[in-house]
Design a protein around this motif. Structure first.
Motif, short mmCIF file in Angstrom:
data_model
loop_
_atom_site.label_atom_id
_atom_site.label_comp_id
_atom_site.label_asym_id
_atom_site.label_seq_id
_atom_site.Cartn_x
_atom_site.Cartn_y
_atom_site.Cartn_z
N TYR A 99 0.84 -1.21 0.00
CA TYR A 99 0.00 0.00 0.00
C TYR A 99 0.87 1.25 0.00
O TYR A 99 0.59 2.23 -0.71
N ARG A 101 3.94 1.50 -1.18
CA ARG A 101 4.57 1.63 -2.49
C ARG A 101 3.60 2.20 -3.52
O ARG A 101 3.99 2.99 -4.38
N ARG A 102 2.33 1.82 -3.43
CA ARG A 102 1.33 2.33 -4.37
C ARG A 102 1.15 3.83 -4.21
O ARG A 102 0.99 4.57 -5.19
N GLU A 104 -1.23 5.86 -3.05
CA GLU A 104 -2.51 6.54 -3.29
C GLU A 104 -3.23 6.73 -1.96
O GLU A 104 -3.94 5.84 -1.49
N PHE A 271 -2.62 8.72 -10.51
CA PHE A 271 -1.78 7.98 -9.58
C PHE A 271 -1.16 8.98 -8.62
O PHE A 271 -1.37 10.19 -8.77
N SER A 272 -0.44 8.49 -7.65
CA SER A 272 0.07 9.24 -6.50
C SER A 272 0.01 10.76 -6.63
O SER A 272 -0.90 11.40 -6.13
#
Length: 435
Positions: A99, A101-102, A104, A271-272
């Motif tokens: 999570y 690393r993702r 978001e 994304f992020s």
């Protein structure tokens, strides 16, 4: 005071005392100004050697907190746990690492607290604890908890589903509370660019005068841009743009009102730290221009070539565009923006015209200042009788962020058309309110 009056007063006071003793006290609402209710901002202090502030990047604060807690929980002894509980704990900590690393993370949509847990936000981004539950029980279970306890701390969530799931995670309830971050209100999609399209997916109101300086010596054209956008909770809202140009300090008098650009803009996190912004609008003509006014419009169109179509006399048509905003591009203080669009319009005396446009901008922020370097281009005809050609402008801006929530941003900008051997330059000032 008479005896009967004293007895009446005593009876009222006794009754009030009994009622106050029998009324249960309202539990104090939990509140924190830190990224965690349990450990505060220890993670940020440990990483950077200083307290976190409202000016630090929100995603960075959340990521640093989760990384700190993940390492802390992995170091805790687990000999007292059963083999099944140890396996579940390892599995959930691995999920937490994925999570992180993702990257978001949700935001506080509309809670009045500056920092608040948000189980699932309006854009569908789920919190760390919610993600762990979702991986085990599915999205519907997480959404059901969010429906009743969107902004609740773990200890405030009175849900049998959460209680039963927590008992199978290999994590103590206090450890789940430690994992749970708080989130601030979504403040920004990136810096405000002066040369590129100003409708970047965030609500704003901008009033920007610009002054053209060239080698002709026959007056100074002054251009006044008014731009506004009103964004809803789901990243969708209307925008409007209009400009007025006036020639000053010259024997002749000239002024011109541009066509009006009205439309809708929509922004979404892809994304992020990246946002996709889509725009679509109509060009509404303001009437024919006289020869002097038309020439004046052609002169100042180069200030922002992506809006040059607005200065075609009597143009009626539509425009579409897209922007990609990349936060923390190359470094934590950098942002990058890429623009592309197409205008289709029918000016007076001509058939349907197409004008592609593009732009790119780079920004560097050191609070409370933001500096940008931008380039923009479009293909258009300067006058009704001229041929459609490529026009490019390079520019930069320097902006001062007055308020802590980045809402008030006065700035100064300089743009230089790259045609005609750089004979012209525009000095611009603006007062921009963002929200």
């Amino acid at each position: 005071m008479t005896l009967s009056r004293r007895m009446a007063v005593s009876a009222i006071l006794l009754l009030a005392s009994l009622l106050s003793c029998g009324t249960p006290s309202t539990p104090e609402q939990l509140h924190t100004d830190s990224v965690s209710l349990v450990i505060g901002d220890k993670s940020f202090q440990a990483r950077f050697g200083r307290p976190a502030t409202v000016h630090d990047d929100e995603a960075l604060r959340v990521r640093v907190h989760l990384e700190y807690v993940l390492e802390l929980l992995r170091q805790r002894p687990t000999e007292h746990l059963s083999p099944d509980a140890r396996a579940a704990r390892t599995r959930n900590l691995d999920r937490l690492e994925a999570y992180i690393r993702r990257g978001e993370f949700p935001r506080n949509d509309d809670h009045p607290d500056a920092r608040r847990p948000t189980f699932i936000d309006s854009r569908g981004r789920i919190c760390a604890v919610g993600y762990l539950l979702e991986q085990e029980l599915g999205r519907e279970a997480a959404a059901a908890i969010a429906a009743g306890f969107k902004y609740a701390f773990v200890r405030e969530i009175d849900s049998p589903v959460l209680t039963q799931w927590a008992a199978t995670t290999g994590l103590e309830r206090e450890e789940l509370e430690m994992i749970q971050p708080t989130y601030s209100v979504e403040r920004d999609y990136g810096p405000f660019f002066s040369l590129l399209e100003q409708h970047d997916g965030r609500g704003h109101l901008s009033l920007a005068p610009g002054f053209l300086f060239d080698r002709k010596g026959d007056g100074v054209p002054v251009r006044l841009d008014l731009s506004m956008a009103f964004m809803g909770r789901y990243g969708l809202g209307p925008y409007a743009t209009v400009s007025l140009t006036k020639l000053t300090g010259a024997p002749r008098s000239a002024s011109a009102l541009s066509n009006i650009d009205l439309g809708m803009v929509w922004a979404r996190s892809v994304f992020s730290d990246a946002w996709l912004v889509l725009r679509g609008g109509l060009l509404l003509p303001t009437g024919d221009e006289d020869e002097v006014g038309s020439s004046l419009n052609a002169t100042v169109a180069a200030k922002r070539p992506t809006q040059a179509v607005l200065f075609q006399p009597g143009a009626l048509g539509g425009r579409v565009g897209a922007s990609m905003l990349l936060g923390r591009a190359f470094c934590s203080s950098c942002s990058l923006r890429l623009d592309a669009g197409l205008d289709a319009y029918s000016p007076f005396y001509k058939s349907l015209q197409f004008s592609p446009r593009w732009g790119a901008g780079f920004a560097y922020s050191v609070h409370p200042f933001v500096a940008t370097l931008e380039v923009a281009g479009a293909r258009y005809a300067e006058t009704p009788s001229s041929k459609s050609e490529l026009h490019h402008t390079i520019g930069g801006s320097f902006r001062f962020i007055i308020s802590q929530d980045d809402s008030l941003q006065p700035g100064i900008s300089l743009s230089i058309p790259l045609e005609d051997r750089i004979k012209r330059c525009f000095l611009g000032l603006d007062l921009t309110m963002r929200y």
